[in-house]
Design a protein around this motif. Sequence first.
Motif, short mmCIF file in Angstrom:
data_model
loop_
_atom_site.label_atom_id
_atom_site.label_comp_id
_atom_site.label_asym_id
_atom_site.label_seq_id
_atom_site.Cartn_x
_atom_site.Cartn_y
_atom_site.Cartn_z
N THR A 84 0.86 -1.18 0.00
CA THR A 84 0.00 0.00 0.00
C THR A 84 0.90 1.24 0.00
OG1 THR A 84 -0.10 0.18 2.41
CG2 THR A 84 -1.76 -1.23 1.32
N ALA A 85 0.34 2.37 -0.34
CA ALA A 85 1.12 3.61 -0.36
C ALA A 85 1.71 3.89 1.02
CB ALA A 85 0.24 4.77 -0.82
N GLU A 86 0.93 3.61 2.07
CA GLU A 86 1.41 3.86 3.43
C GLU A 86 2.55 2.92 3.79
OE1 GLU A 86 -1.08 3.51 7.31
OE2 GLU A 86 -1.37 5.56 6.52
N GLU A 87 2.43 1.65 3.43
CA GLU A 87 3.51 0.69 3.67
C GLU A 87 4.76 1.08 2.88
OE1 GLU A 87 0.88 -3.40 4.39
OE2 GLU A 87 1.52 -2.82 2.36
N ASN A 88 4.55 1.53 1.67
CA ASN A 88 5.65 1.96 0.81
C ASN A 88 6.40 3.13 1.45
OD1 ASN A 88 5.80 2.95 -2.74
ND2 ASN A 88 7.40 2.34 -1.33
N GLY A 257 16.47 -3.40 -23.84
CA GLY A 257 15.77 -3.41 -22.57
C GLY A 257 15.26 -2.03 -22.19
N GLN A 258 13.97 -1.96 -21.88
CA GLN A 258 13.35 -0.71 -21.43
C GLN A 258 13.10 -0.81 -19.93
OE1 GLN A 258 12.10 2.43 -22.60
NE2 GLN A 258 11.61 2.65 -20.44
N GLY A 259 13.62 0.16 -19.18
CA GLY A 259 13.41 0.17 -17.75
C GLY A 259 11.95 0.36 -17.40
N ILE A 260 11.51 -0.31 -16.34
CA ILE A 260 10.14 -0.23 -15.84
C ILE A 260 10.19 0.19 -14.38
CG2 ILE A 260 7.99 -1.50 -15.40
CD1 ILE A 260 8.97 -3.53 -17.56
N GLY A 261 9.44 1.21 -14.03
CA GLY A 261 9.39 1.65 -12.64
C GLY A 261 7.95 1.74 -12.16
N THR A 262 7.64 1.14 -11.00
CA THR A 262 6.29 1.22 -10.45
C THR A 262 6.37 1.64 -8.99
OG1 THR A 262 6.25 -1.12 -9.74
CG2 THR A 262 5.50 -0.62 -11.99
N SER A 263 5.32 2.29 -8.50
CA SER A 263 5.33 2.77 -7.13
C SER A 263 3.91 3.04 -6.67
CB SER A 263 6.15 4.06 -7.02
OG SER A 263 5.91 4.73 -5.80
N SER A 264 3.50 2.40 -5.60
CA SER A 264 2.16 2.67 -5.05
C SER A 264 2.12 4.06 -4.42
CB SER A 264 1.78 1.60 -4.03
OG SER A 264 2.79 1.44 -3.07
N LEU A 265 3.26 4.53 -3.88
CA LEU A 265 3.30 5.87 -3.30
C LEU A 265 3.11 6.91 -4.39
CD1 LEU A 265 3.76 7.72 -0.87
CD2 LEU A 265 6.22 7.59 -1.33
N SER A 266 3.78 6.73 -5.51
CA SER A 266 3.63 7.66 -6.63
C SER A 266 2.19 7.69 -7.13
CB SER A 266 4.57 7.27 -7.77
OG SER A 266 4.37 8.07 -8.90
N GLN A 267 1.55 6.52 -7.20
CA GLN A 267 0.16 6.45 -7.63
C GLN A 267 -0.75 7.19 -6.64
OE1 GLN A 267 -1.17 4.76 -10.58
NE2 GLN A 267 0.99 5.15 -11.00
N TRP A 268 -0.46 7.06 -5.37
CA TRP A 268 -1.24 7.78 -4.35
C TRP A 268 -1.07 9.29 -4.52
CZ3 TRP A 268 0.77 10.90 -0.40
CH2 TRP A 268 -0.15 11.33 0.56
#
Length: 427
Positions: A84-88, A257-268
């Motif tokens: 979750t964003a908070e856990e992140n 290779g294309q870098g992939i970045g994901t983040s629940s905090l960023s989504q929040w």
Amino acid sequence: MAAPSGGEPPFSFFFFCTGAPGQARAALEVRHISSAKGKGLFATRKIQKGETIFVEKPVVSAQFLWNALYKYKACDHCLRALETAEENAQRLLGRYQALPHPEQCGIRKDLHRLCPSCQVTYCSPECRQAAWDQHHRVLCLGPSRQDPNHPLHKLQEAWRNVHYPPETASIMLMARMVATVKQAKDKDWWIKIFAQFCSKTANEEEEIVHKLLGEKFKGQLEVLRQLFTEALYDDHLTWWFSPDGFRSLFALVGTNGQGIGTSSLSQWVHACDALELPPRQREQLDAFIDQLYKDIEKETGEFLNCEGSGLYLLQSCCNHSCIPNAEASFPENNFLLHLMALADIRPGEEICISYLDCCQRDRSRHSRHKILRENYLFVCSCPKCLAQADDPDATSEEEEEEEDEEEGAGAEGETEDAELEDEMTDV
């Protein structure tokens, strides 16, 4: 992701656009430009600034190994952030921190699923099934998941010992390529798919591998090849396990290779930005987010995201420009790549992205060419570079100092990798 019976798939098997279906197919065209430059992606209709040109799923992808080891929790298939964003935020801060508007976090833990055999985590039943159908049946460690002597564990450990953070690639991306072919009923179909990615001559391949692995790359590469063979050998892919073929596989991943970045905090944060709030509440929320990122930077530095890399058929056709008219991003918090137009694109105009990050694009022509030549083995002739052709082939004093520092750190196998990381994950 099962292959259709017979034949080579159209590009639309891996991507879709946001327009009407007929318009989407007519928006793009892959053309051969030259033997030196290879393919390019061109617009067949006017594309407006801000338009999503296409959304593409990778042929194969994998999280970086150090990133996973440091407990950046991501779906083992689509790389969706699982915290979750908070856990992140709390993990990155190293302390408890409640977040306002927790309802703006889109993570659905009730949908998360484990592989019943090896316990790797997926964001949904659909991702677990997709991974099993494509490559996980071969790669599942089952009861050996904690056995350090398992061939896959030995391969991963060897990779971590030669490719320290910041990461630019993963040996597991190559492992998933092999596993995909091994599992497929129509193996030749998948081999043709991987053959569509840019290939290099032996000398160019050596330079790319050297860049990825450092000064002792030949010895390191042979150790990795032997472990790779022990873990994954398949008679249909004899070439990939030979010294030349393994080097070619490395070059394919290093180039495409294309870098992939994901983040629940960023989504929040993006969801909070879209909230309609009274001015005072908006000011307070923005100040909280600004301070949160400052605190995270002090504690964690620049490593904020779940990171990995993938191979994208259409995106890999996009050539570089120092003044790109398109940009890749991952707004859905998973491996779906969105290519967005940064400017109006005319029919017949080539769609170009930048292999350099924003700071690198602002440097001198000489410095830009140095980075591109070392990492991608070409000399850029985009309009910006042509306009600066008469500039002296020297960097500014500040850039020279930066390059001296980079070369010094590069001797320790650090900064050159950092440059590549910037180029691959500028999303």
